[in-house]
Design an enzyme around this catalytic site. Structure first.
Site, short mmCIF file in Angstrom:
data_model
loop_
_atom_site.label_atom_id
_atom_site.label_comp_id
_atom_site.label_asym_id
_atom_site.label_seq_id
_atom_site.Cartn_x
_atom_site.Cartn_y
_atom_site.Cartn_z
N ALA A 61 0.86 -1.19 0.00
CA ALA A 61 0.00 0.00 0.00
C ALA A 61 0.89 1.24 0.00
CB ALA A 61 -0.87 -0.01 1.25
N GLY A 100 0.79 -5.10 1.02
CA GLY A 100 -0.31 -5.19 0.05
C GLY A 100 0.13 -5.81 -1.26
N GLU A 103 -0.16 -9.36 -0.69
CA GLU A 103 -1.60 -9.69 -0.56
C GLU A 103 -2.26 -9.74 -1.93
OE1 GLU A 103 -2.05 -6.50 2.41
OE2 GLU A 103 -3.09 -7.99 3.62
N GLU A 123 3.89 -5.24 7.50
CA GLU A 123 2.98 -4.22 8.07
C GLU A 123 3.24 -3.98 9.55
OE1 GLU A 123 2.14 -6.49 5.90
OE2 GLU A 123 0.64 -5.76 4.49
C1 LIG Z 1 -5.36 -1.92 3.71
C2 LIG Z 1 -3.89 -1.90 3.53
C3 LIG Z 1 -3.26 -3.13 3.97
C4 LIG Z 1 -1.81 -3.34 3.62
O1 LIG Z 1 -1.53 -4.60 4.20
C5 LIG Z 1 -0.92 -2.28 4.18
C6 LIG Z 1 0.44 -2.20 3.51
O2 LIG Z 1 0.70 -2.72 2.48
S1 LIG Z 1 1.56 -1.23 4.33
C7 LIG Z 1 3.00 -1.26 3.28
C8 LIG Z 1 3.78 -2.49 3.46
N1 LIG Z 1 4.99 -2.40 2.69
C9 LIG Z 1 6.18 -2.12 3.25
O3 LIG Z 1 6.30 -1.95 4.45
C10 LIG Z 1 7.36 -2.02 2.33
C11 LIG Z 1 8.10 -0.73 2.56
N2 LIG Z 1 9.18 -0.55 1.62
C12 LIG Z 1 10.37 -1.18 1.71
O4 LIG Z 1 10.57 -2.04 2.55
C13 LIG Z 1 11.44 -0.79 0.74
O5 LIG Z 1 11.14 0.51 0.27
C14 LIG Z 1 11.60 -1.71 -0.48
C15 LIG Z 1 12.17 -3.06 0.00
C16 LIG Z 1 10.30 -1.92 -1.20
C17 LIG Z 1 12.62 -1.06 -1.45
O6 LIG Z 1 13.80 -0.76 -0.78
P1 LIG Z 1 14.91 0.17 -1.45
O7 LIG Z 1 15.11 -0.25 -2.84
O8 LIG Z 1 16.05 0.17 -0.50
O9 LIG Z 1 14.25 1.63 -1.54
P2 LIG Z 1 13.81 2.61 -0.37
O10 LIG Z 1 13.37 1.86 0.84
O11 LIG Z 1 14.83 3.66 -0.20
O12 LIG Z 1 12.49 3.23 -1.00
C18 LIG Z 1 12.55 4.03 -2.19
C19 LIG Z 1 11.48 5.08 -2.09
O13 LIG Z 1 10.20 4.46 -2.12
C20 LIG Z 1 9.42 4.90 -1.02
N3 LIG Z 1 8.57 3.78 -0.60
C21 LIG Z 1 8.94 2.50 -0.38
N4 LIG Z 1 7.87 1.76 -0.07
C22 LIG Z 1 6.81 2.58 -0.11
C23 LIG Z 1 5.43 2.40 0.11
N5 LIG Z 1 4.92 1.18 0.43
N6 LIG Z 1 4.62 3.45 0.00
C24 LIG Z 1 5.09 4.65 -0.33
N7 LIG Z 1 6.41 4.89 -0.55
C25 LIG Z 1 7.24 3.87 -0.44
C26 LIG Z 1 10.44 5.27 0.03
O14 LIG Z 1 9.89 6.17 0.96
C27 LIG Z 1 11.53 5.89 -0.81
O15 LIG Z 1 11.13 7.22 -1.10
P3 LIG Z 1 12.21 8.40 -1.20
O16 LIG Z 1 11.38 9.59 -1.39
O17 LIG Z 1 13.09 8.00 -2.35
O18 LIG Z 1 12.94 8.38 0.12
#
Ligand SMILES: CCC[C@H](O)CC(=O)SCCNC(=O)CCNC(=O)[C@H](O)C(C)(C)COP(=O)([O-])OP(=O)([O-])OC[C@H]1O[C@@H](n2cnc3c(N)ncnc32)[C@H](O)[C@@H]1OP(=O)([O-])[O-]
Length: 719
Positions: A61, A100, A103, A123
Site C-alpha cells: 500500500a 499489500g 496480498e 505491516e
Molecule cells: C489496507 C492496507 C493493507 C496493507 O496490508 C498495508 C500495507 O501494504 S503497508 C505497506 C507495506 N509495505 C512495506 O512496508 C514495504 C516498505 N518498503 C520497503 O521495505 C522498501 O522501500 C523496499 C524493499 C520496497 C525497497 O527498498 P529500497 O530499494 O532500499 O528503496 P527505499 O526503501 O529507499 O524506498 C525508495 C522510495 O520508495 C518509497 N517507498 C517505499 N515503499 C513505499 C510504500 N509502500 N509506499 C510509499 N512509498 C514507499 C520510500 O519512501 C523511498 O522514497 P524516497 O522519497 O526516495 O525516500
C-alpha cells in the site's frame, strides 16, 4: 498506473507502473480494477499475468496516502475480484512483493518468483497488520505457525524460502514475466477452485490453543509495549478459528484500531525518517545530491581492539579489501583469530562464503600506503590519536580519507593536526560495530562535502543507519545521554532505587533501563570521562556543597561505586549484583540499598516517594531538551536525524518514534511546562533549563514535527 497489453495472443499482461516501488496508490488500484476487468471481458484472453515495472513487483500500500483521506477503489474487493476471476491470474514477482503487494499476489491463482525476489508482510513494522486479506490468506496457504512467524516479525523471505513454505509455485533464474506468461498459457482452462486461497480451511494444527498462548506470550515479551504484533496474533487466530468472512471482519476491526494509533504514526514516521537522513545536508549548504562520494576499493583499520575488530568485519563483509593494523604482535594474532571467527559466523548465518581473504593483517602502518580510506580505532586518547593521524598523513597516498572512530574526542582538533583537514571525518561506530545499526558521521567546519559523502556511502554499504552530524562534545547521541544519566543519578539521591528507575524506563519500552545499561557497558567508562573533566573528587566530603561541582549539581554516586571496584557486569557488582563476573542476570543488591541510605544520611538528603511519571519526565525531557539545543546549534540537520540516532543506536522504542517525535506527540507546551516545573525545583541543574528553541517553537504555536525545519529556519532568521 497499470498498463495493459495482450501478449502471446491470449495472455493479458498487466504491468504496475508507479516508481520507485509500484506502491498501490489510488491510481494504481484504479488501474488494476480497470485492466483486470478488461482482461476478463476480452474473449481472446485465456489467462492473465500481473507484474511490476523496473524489476519490482510491488512495495505494498502507498504509505504516503495513510495520513490523508483515502480515495480510489479499496484493496480488499479489488483482490477479491482477482481471486474470483474465471481465468487464471498469475503474479510475476521480481524484486519485492511486500505488504499489500504480497496480498495482491495471494489473491492471484499462481505465483512465480525470480530467485532474487523477496517477499513478506512487513505491516507490523509500520504499526499495522496485513489487512487486505493477508492475515487470513497466508495461514490458509502455509499453515498457522509459519504465517504467525512471518506476520508477527514482518521478516522478508527469499524466493527459495517462499517456495519451500508454499507461498510461490515456481522460482526462476530467467526472465520472470516470460516464465509467468508461459506458465499462464499452460494453466489456461484448468479449474480454479483449488487455487482460491480464501476458500481453503487453515491446515489442521494440533493444540491450537497452546500454540497461540505460547506465541502470544513470546510476542508480548518482545513487543515491549508495541500493540501491532499482538493484533497480528489475534488476526491469525481468527483465520485459524473462524470462517473466512468472519476472519476478514476481525481483520478489519483490528486494523481500524491500529490504523489511527499513535504507534502506527510513530512507526511510519521512523520509516520515512530513516530514508530522510540519507538526504543529508551541512550548515555550509553542502548536500547529499550535490556531493559526489569517492570510490573506495581498499580500506584500512588502525587498532584492533573491540571496536577495530568489529569495524574490520563490517568493512570486509561489504566485499572491500581491508588492511588491519595492530602494532603489537600478540594483539594482532588475537585480533586475527577473533575477526576470522566473526566473519565465519556471519557468513554461515547469511549462507555465503566468509570474506577471510579480504583482510590482510599487518604490524606496520606503512602497509596502508595505497588505501583509499583509513578508519583509526585506537584507544580514546587525544595524544595517541593525534600521533596516529600524523603518521597516517605521512604514509598515505594523497587524497586518502582519514576517519576517526571516536565517541567523545574533538574531530576538529584531530583534523587540525593533519596537512589536509578537509579529508578528515569522524565515524562513530557503536559496539559491536559489525552488529549495531547506527553510525554517526561527524563533520567539522573544514571537512569536505566529498569526505562526508564518502563516509555516508560507506556506512550505507555496511548496512548502517548513517547520520551526518556536526562536531561537538558527545556528538548527538552521547550528548543527549548525559543529562538523561545525570537525572537518573539525581533521582537515586532523592529516594529512587536503580530498580524503580529501570522499571519505569523498561515499561516505557527501552530494552534496558539506565542502570542495567550502565552495568553492561561498564561504570568505569563514565568515571574516566568525569576524571578527565576534573569532576571527580575523593568521596569524603558531605553536605550540599559536595554535590555542587563546577557551579552545578553533581552526583558522585557513580564515582563512589567505582572507588569500591564496582564496575558493573564485568566485576560482578555495579548498580546490581551478578552471580559471577561477566554474568548477565542482574539481581537487586541489598548492599547498594544500604549504601544509598548511608549516602543520603551523610549528605542530609531525605528520601521521598518517586513515581514512574517523574522518572520518565525527568530523564526523558532532560534528554529531549538537549535535543532541542542540538537542533538550535545546527549539530543535527533536523529532528529525524536525532530520532534515527536514538531508535537505531540507543534502544529508544521504535513505536514511540524517537525522542523528538515523542516530544511532538506529548505536546511541546507540555514538555516546556514540565521542564519549567522541574527547573524551579532544581535551579542548580542547567540541563532542566528549557532550550530557547523549545520556547520559540511553543511561542510560534507548536508546529507539527514535519514543519520544525521551516520553523527553525524562520526563528533563526528572526534573531
Ligand atoms: C489496507 C492496507 C493493507 C496493507 O496490508 C498495508 C500495507 O501494504 S503497508 C505497506 C507495506 N509495505 C512495506 O512496508 C514495504 C516498505 N518498503 C520497503 O521495505 C522498501 O522501500 C523496499 C524493499 C520496497 C525497497 O527498498 P529500497 O530499494 O532500499 O528503496 P527505499 O526503501 O529507499 O524506498 C525508495 C522510495 O520508495 C518509497 N517507498 C517505499 N515503499 C513505499 C510504500 N509502500 N509506499 C510509499 N512509498 C514507499 C520510500 O519512501 C523511498 O522514497 P524516497 O522519497 O526516495 O525516500
Amino acid at each position: 498506473m497499470a498498463e495493459y497489453n495482450r501478449v502471446s495472443e491470449c495472455v493479458g499482461l498487466i504491468t504496475l507502473r508507479n516508481p520507485p516501488v509500484n506502491a498501490l496508490s489510488a491510481a494504481v488500484r484504479q488501474g488494476i480494477v480497470d485492466t483486470v476487468q478488461r482482461a476478463l471481458s476480452d474473449p481472446n484472453v485465456k489467462s492473465v499475468v500481473i507484474c511490476g515495472q523496473n524489476g519490482i513487483f510491488c512495495g505494498g500500500a502507498d504509505i504516503k496516502e495513510f495520513g490523508s483521506n483515502m480515495t480510489g477503489p479499496p484493496l480488499i474487493p479489488m483482490i477479491h475480484a482477482i481471486e474470483s476471476a474465471n481465468k487464471p491470474v498469475v503474479a510475476a514477482i521480481e524484486g519485492s512483493a511486500l505488504g499489500g503487494g504480497l496480498e495482491l499476489a495471494l489473491g492471484c491463482h499462481y505465483r512465480i518468483a525470480h530467485s532474487k525476489a523477496r517477499l513478506g508482510l512487513p505491516e507490523v513494522s509500520l504499526g499495522l497488520l496485513p489487512a487486505a486479506g493477508g492475515s487470513q490468506r497466508l495461514p490458509r496457504l502455509i499453515g498457522v505457525p509459519a504465517a504467525l512467524n512471518l506476520i508477527t516479525t514482518g521478516r522478508h523471505v527469499t524466493a527459495a524460502e517462499a517456495l519451500q513454505l508454499g507461498i510461490v509455485d515456481q522460482v526462476t533464474d530467467h526472465n520472470t514475466v516470460d516464465a509467468a506468461v508461459k506458465f499462464a498459457l499452460s494453466v489456461a482452462g484448468r479449474s480454479l477452485d483449488p487455487r482460491r486461497i480464501s476458500t481453503h480451511p487453515c491446515p489442521q494444527q494440533p493444540d491450537l490453543d497452546a500454540l497461540f498462548e505460547e506465541v502470544m506470550q513470546k510476542v508480548r515479551q518482545s513487543a515491549r509495549g508495541a500493540i501491532a504484533p499482538i493484533a497480528c496474533v489475534q488476526a491469525v487466530r481468527a483465520a485459524a478459528t473462524l470462517p473466512y468472512a468472519q476472519g476478514m471482519e476481525r481483520e478489519r476491526e483490528l486494523m481500524a484500531t491500529l490504523f489511527t494509533s499513535g504507534q502506527a504514526r510513530a512507526l511510519q514516521y521512523c520509516f520515512f525518517a530513516e530514508r530522510a537522513v540519507g538526504r543529508w545536508r551541512m550548515p555550509s549548504g553542502a548536500r547529499w545530491d550535490t556531493s559526489k562520494p569517492r570510490p573506495v576499493h581498499k580500506a584500512a583499520v588502525i587498532g584492533l581492539g573491540t571496536m577495530g575488530r568489529g569495524i574490520t568485519v563490517a568493512l570486509a563483509q561489504t566485499g572491500l579489501s581491508v588492511i588491519a593494523v595492530e602494532t603489537q604482535e600478540k594483539q594482532l594474532m588475537e585480533a586475527k583469530q577473533a575477526i576470522s571467527g566473526m566473519l565465519e559466523r556471519g557468513a554461515k548465518r547469511r549462507g555465503v562464503a566468509p570474506a577471510l581473504d579480504g583482510v590482510i593483517y599487518s604490524q606496520n602502518i606503512q602497509a596502508v600506503a595505497d588505501v583509499d580510506l583509513v578508519i583509526e580505532a585506537v584507544f580514546e586518547d587525544i595524544a595517541l590519536k593525534t600521533k596516529v593521524f600524523q603518521q597516517l598523513s605521512a604514509v598515505c597516498k594523497p587524497g586518502t580519507l582519514l576517519c576517526t572512530n571516536t565517541s567523545a574526542l574533538d574531530v576538529d582538533q584531530l583534523a587540525s593536526e593533519t596537512p589536509n583537514p578537509e579529508l578528515v571525518v569522524g565515524m562513530h561506530f557503536f559496539a559491536p560495530a559489525h552488529v549495531m545499526k547506527l553510525l554517526e558521521v561527524v563533520y567539522g567546519p573544514r571537512s569536505s562535502p566529498q569526505a562526508v559523502a564518502t563516509a555516508m556511502q560507506l556506512g550505507k554499504k555496511m548496512g548502517k543507519a548513517s547520520v551526518a552530524v556536526g562536531n561537538c562534545r558527545g556528538f548527538v547521541g552521547n550528548r543527549m545521554l548525559k543529562p538523561y544519566i545525570e537525572e537518573a543519578f539525581f533521582l537515586l539521591e532523592e529516594g529512587a532505587t536503580p530498580e524503580l528507575v529501570d522499571q519505569a524506563l523498561e515499561e516505557f519500552g527501552f530494552p534496558m533501563g539506565v542502570f542495567r545499561m550502565s552495568d553492561l557497558s561498564g561504570l568505569d567508562v563514565g568515571w574516566r570521562v568525569r576524571k578527565g573533566d576534573g569532576l571527580v573528587e575523593p568521596g569524603t566530603a558531605s553536605g550540599r556543597s559536595a554535590r555542587i561541582r563546577q557551579g552545578r549539581r553533581y552526583s558522585p554516586l557513580g564515582d563512589l561505586l567505582c572507588e569500591e571496584g564496582r564496575f558493573g557486569q564485568k566485576t560482578g557488582r555495579g548498580w546490581y549484583q551478578y552471580d559471577k563476573p561477566g554474568s548477565r542476570v542482574a539481581r537487586s543488591d541489598p548492599w547498594l540499598h544500604s549504601f544509598l541510605g548511608a549516602y543520603r544520611a551523610q549528605h542530609g538528603l531525605v528520601a521521598r516517594r518517586i513515581d514512574h511519571q517523574e522518572v520518565l519526565e525527568r530523564c526523558l525531557y532532560a534528554l529531549i531538551n538537549e535535543g532541542f539545543h542540538i537542533l538550535d546549534d545546527g549539530i543535527a540537520a533536523g529532528p529525524e536525524d536525532i530520532d534515527v540516532i536514538y531508535v537505531s543506536g540507543y534502544g529508544w522504542p521504535r513505536h514511540r518514534g524517537g525522542p523528538m517525535f515523542y516530544a511532538n506527540m506529548v505536546g511541546l507546551a507540555k514538555v516546556l511546562e514540565r521542564l519549567e516545573h522541574y527547573q524551579q525545583l532544581h535551579p542548580e541543574v542547567p540541563h532542566l533549563q528549557p532550550s530557547s528553541l523549545l520556547r520559540r517553537l511553543v511561542a510560534s504555536g507548536s508546529p507539527p514535527i514535519h514543519k520544525w525545519g521551516e520553523a527553525i529556519k524562520k526563528l533563526h532568521s528572526q534573531l
